[in-house]
Design a protein around this motif. Structure first.
Motif, PDB file in Angstrom:
ATOM      1  N   ARG A 170      -0.333  11.776  -1.969  1.00 33.47           N
ATOM      2  CA  ARG A 170       0.677  12.618  -1.320  1.00 33.47           C
ATOM      3  C   ARG A 170       0.892  13.982  -1.986  1.00 33.47           C
ATOM      4  O   ARG A 170       2.013  14.360  -2.315  1.00 33.47           O
ATOM      5  CB  ARG A 170       1.990  11.849  -1.204  1.00 33.47           C
ATOM      6  N   PRO A 171      -0.166  14.747  -2.204  1.00 33.31           N
ATOM      7  CA  PRO A 171      -0.016  16.062  -2.838  1.00 33.31           C
ATOM      8  C   PRO A 171       0.914  16.989  -2.053  1.00 33.31           C
ATOM      9  O   PRO A 171       1.522  17.894  -2.638  1.00 33.31           O
ATOM     10  CB  PRO A 171      -1.441  16.614  -2.891  1.00 33.31           C
ATOM     11  N   GLU A 172       1.066  16.753  -0.753  1.00 33.48           N
ATOM     12  CA  GLU A 172       1.938  17.596   0.072  1.00 33.48           C
ATOM     13  C   GLU A 172       3.400  17.527  -0.370  1.00 33.48           C
ATOM     14  O   GLU A 172       4.187  18.432  -0.071  1.00 33.48           O
ATOM     15  CB  GLU A 172       1.806  17.219   1.555  1.00 33.48           C
ATOM     16  N   LEU A 173       3.779  16.486  -1.112  1.00 25.56           N
ATOM     17  CA  LEU A 173       5.159  16.408  -1.610  1.00 25.56           C
ATOM     18  C   LEU A 173       5.477  17.551  -2.573  1.00 25.56           C
ATOM     19  O   LEU A 173       6.636  17.920  -2.747  1.00 25.56           O
ATOM     20  CB  LEU A 173       5.422  15.062  -2.292  1.00 25.56           C
ATOM     21  N   PHE A 174       4.446  18.117  -3.179  1.00 21.51           N
ATOM     22  CA  PHE A 174       4.664  19.234  -4.103  1.00 21.51           C
ATOM     23  C   PHE A 174       4.921  20.555  -3.381  1.00 21.51           C
ATOM     24  O   PHE A 174       5.328  21.529  -4.011  1.00 21.51           O
ATOM     25  CB  PHE A 174       3.467  19.394  -5.049  1.00 21.51           C
ATOM     26  N   ASN A 220      18.280   8.673  -5.649  1.00 21.22           N
ATOM     27  CA  ASN A 220      18.689   9.686  -4.680  1.00 21.22           C
ATOM     28  C   ASN A 220      17.853   9.585  -3.410  1.00 21.22           C
ATOM     29  O   ASN A 220      17.074   8.644  -3.252  1.00 21.22           O
ATOM     30  CB  ASN A 220      18.599  11.079  -5.317  1.00 21.22           C
ATOM     31  N   GLU A 221      17.991  10.561  -2.538  1.00 22.07           N
ATOM     32  CA  GLU A 221      17.283  10.522  -1.252  1.00 22.07           C
ATOM     33  C   GLU A 221      15.760  10.618  -1.423  1.00 22.07           C
ATOM     34  O   GLU A 221      15.006  10.166  -0.578  1.00 22.07           O
ATOM     35  CB  GLU A 221      17.777  11.618  -0.306  1.00 22.07           C
ATOM     36  N   PHE A 222      15.290  11.164  -2.526  1.00 24.47           N
ATOM     37  CA  PHE A 222      13.848  11.273  -2.765  1.00 24.47           C
ATOM     38  C   PHE A 222      13.258   9.932  -3.194  1.00 24.47           C
ATOM     39  O   PHE A 222      12.248   9.492  -2.670  1.00 24.47           O
ATOM     40  CB  PHE A 222      13.568  12.351  -3.815  1.00 24.47           C
ATOM     41  N   ALA A 223      13.914   9.295  -4.180  1.00 24.48           N
ATOM     42  CA  ALA A 223      13.388   8.035  -4.709  1.00 24.48           C
ATOM     43  C   ALA A 223      14.415   7.370  -5.622  1.00 24.48           C
ATOM     44  O   ALA A 223      15.362   8.005  -6.079  1.00 24.48           O
ATOM     45  CB  ALA A 223      12.109   8.282  -5.498  1.00 24.48           C
ATOM     46  N   PHE A 235      13.282   8.181 -20.410  1.00 24.64           N
ATOM     47  CA  PHE A 235      12.269   8.066 -19.376  1.00 24.64           C
ATOM     48  C   PHE A 235      11.416   9.329 -19.310  1.00 24.64           C
ATOM     49  O   PHE A 235      11.891  10.430 -19.585  1.00 24.64           O
ATOM     50  CB  PHE A 235      12.911   7.857 -18.002  1.00 24.64           C
ATOM     51  N   ILE A 236      10.166   9.122 -18.911  1.00 20.33           N
ATOM     52  CA  ILE A 236       9.258  10.216 -18.612  1.00 20.33           C
ATOM     53  C   ILE A 236       8.595   9.864 -17.289  1.00 20.33           C
ATOM     54  O   ILE A 236       8.167   8.729 -17.090  1.00 20.33           O
ATOM     55  CB  ILE A 236       8.181  10.399 -19.708  1.00 20.33           C
ATOM     56  N   PHE A 237       8.538  10.825 -16.393  1.00 22.54           N
ATOM     57  CA  PHE A 237       7.950  10.608 -15.076  1.00 22.54           C
ATOM     58  C   PHE A 237       6.695  11.466 -14.964  1.00 22.54           C
ATOM     59  O   PHE A 237       6.762  12.683 -15.071  1.00 22.54           O
ATOM     60  CB  PHE A 237       8.955  10.980 -13.975  1.00 22.54           C
ATOM     61  N   ILE A 290       6.432   4.533  -8.719  1.00 20.39           N
ATOM     62  CA  ILE A 290       7.299   4.674  -7.551  1.00 20.39           C
ATOM     63  C   ILE A 290       6.582   5.484  -6.480  1.00 20.39           C
ATOM     64  O   ILE A 290       5.581   6.149  -6.765  1.00 20.39           O
ATOM     65  CB  ILE A 290       8.662   5.318  -7.909  1.00 20.39           C
ATOM     66  N   LEU A 291       7.106   5.412  -5.284  1.00 18.67           N
ATOM     67  CA  LEU A 291       6.550   6.130  -4.142  1.00 18.67           C
ATOM     68  C   LEU A 291       5.055   5.828  -3.982  1.00 18.67           C
ATOM     69  O   LEU A 291       4.236   6.730  -3.848  1.00 18.67           O
ATOM     70  CB  LEU A 291       6.803   7.634  -4.265  1.00 18.67           C
ATOM     71  N   ASP A 292       4.740   4.529  -4.036  1.00 19.64           N
ATOM     72  CA  ASP A 292       3.361   4.062  -3.841  1.00 19.64           C
ATOM     73  C   ASP A 292       2.366   4.709  -4.800  1.00 19.64           C
ATOM     74  O   ASP A 292       1.239   5.032  -4.427  1.00 19.64           O
ATOM     75  CB  ASP A 292       2.925   4.285  -2.393  1.00 19.64           C
ATOM     76  N   GLY A 293       2.792   4.926  -6.037  1.00 17.63           N
ATOM     77  CA  GLY A 293       1.906   5.485  -7.046  1.00 17.63           C
ATOM     78  C   GLY A 293       2.000   6.987  -7.224  1.00 17.63           C
ATOM     79  O   GLY A 293       1.292   7.542  -8.057  1.00 17.63           O
TER      80      GLY A 293
END
Length: 174
Positions: free
Chosen positions: A34-38, A84-87, A139-141, A164-167
């Motif tokens: 999902r690169p489009e999320l960026f 939140n609404e994102f994840a 935490f680190i994401f 999260i978010l399917d990887g």
């Protein structure tokens, strides 16, 4: 090379606009999930809102002469911020204290990643986070595709917790 490290006060955060936007572009360029999320992630939508939601912020900028070549941004935030609404970034019931620490953004310009700048920024950030008794969880994401960052944090003692978010994002925890 003439590297200087400076703790950046919040009122001077604007100088990181270009570096933050380059970080988001880099993350998109390596993402396979999902690169489009960026596409909507930038200085205004990532760094500024994170700073506003946090109770404590810590930003260190590194320069070579007067050129910004990297930065790290960490914060202490209410654990609810990460649902939140994102994840939902982690199970908030797994965190005992009301606040968590997060190494939130980490950027080093291409060509400067071999000088141990990352290790120094990481240490400065972790030392700062450990000063706070109100947190025990850090935490680190890491965005997908950024295997170098993932391996760096694992070498520094962080463990993969889950994704999260399917990887799309791998969550690491101290």
């Amino acid at each position: 090379m003439n590297f200087t490290f400076e703790v950046l006060p919040e009122e001077r955060i604007e100088c990181l606009r270009e570096s933050c936007n380059k970080l988001m572009a880099f993350q998109k360029s390596v993402a396979s999930i999902r690169p489009e999320l960026f596409d909507t992630m930038n200085f205004e939508t990532r760094l500024l809102p994170s700073m506003e939601k946090a109770i404590h912020n810590y930003t260190v900028v590194v320069k070579n002469n007067d050129e910004i070549i990297g930065y790290v941004y960490s914060n202490i935030s209410p654990k609810d911020t990460y649902s939140n609404e994102f994840a939902t970034f982690f199970d908030v019931t797994s965190v005992n204290k009301p606040y968590v620490g997060c190494l939130s953004q980490f950027y080093i310009k291409e060509g400067f990643r071999k000088y141990r700048i990352g290790s120094r920024l990481f240490s400065m950030s972790l030392d700062w986070l450990k000063e706070f008794d109100e947190i025990e969880d850090i935490f680190i994401f890491v965005s997908n595709g950024n295997s170098n960052a993932l391996e760096f944090y694992k070498r520094k003692g962080f463990n993969i917790s889950h994704d999260i978010l399917d990887g799309f994002i791998t969550v690491l925890r101290n």
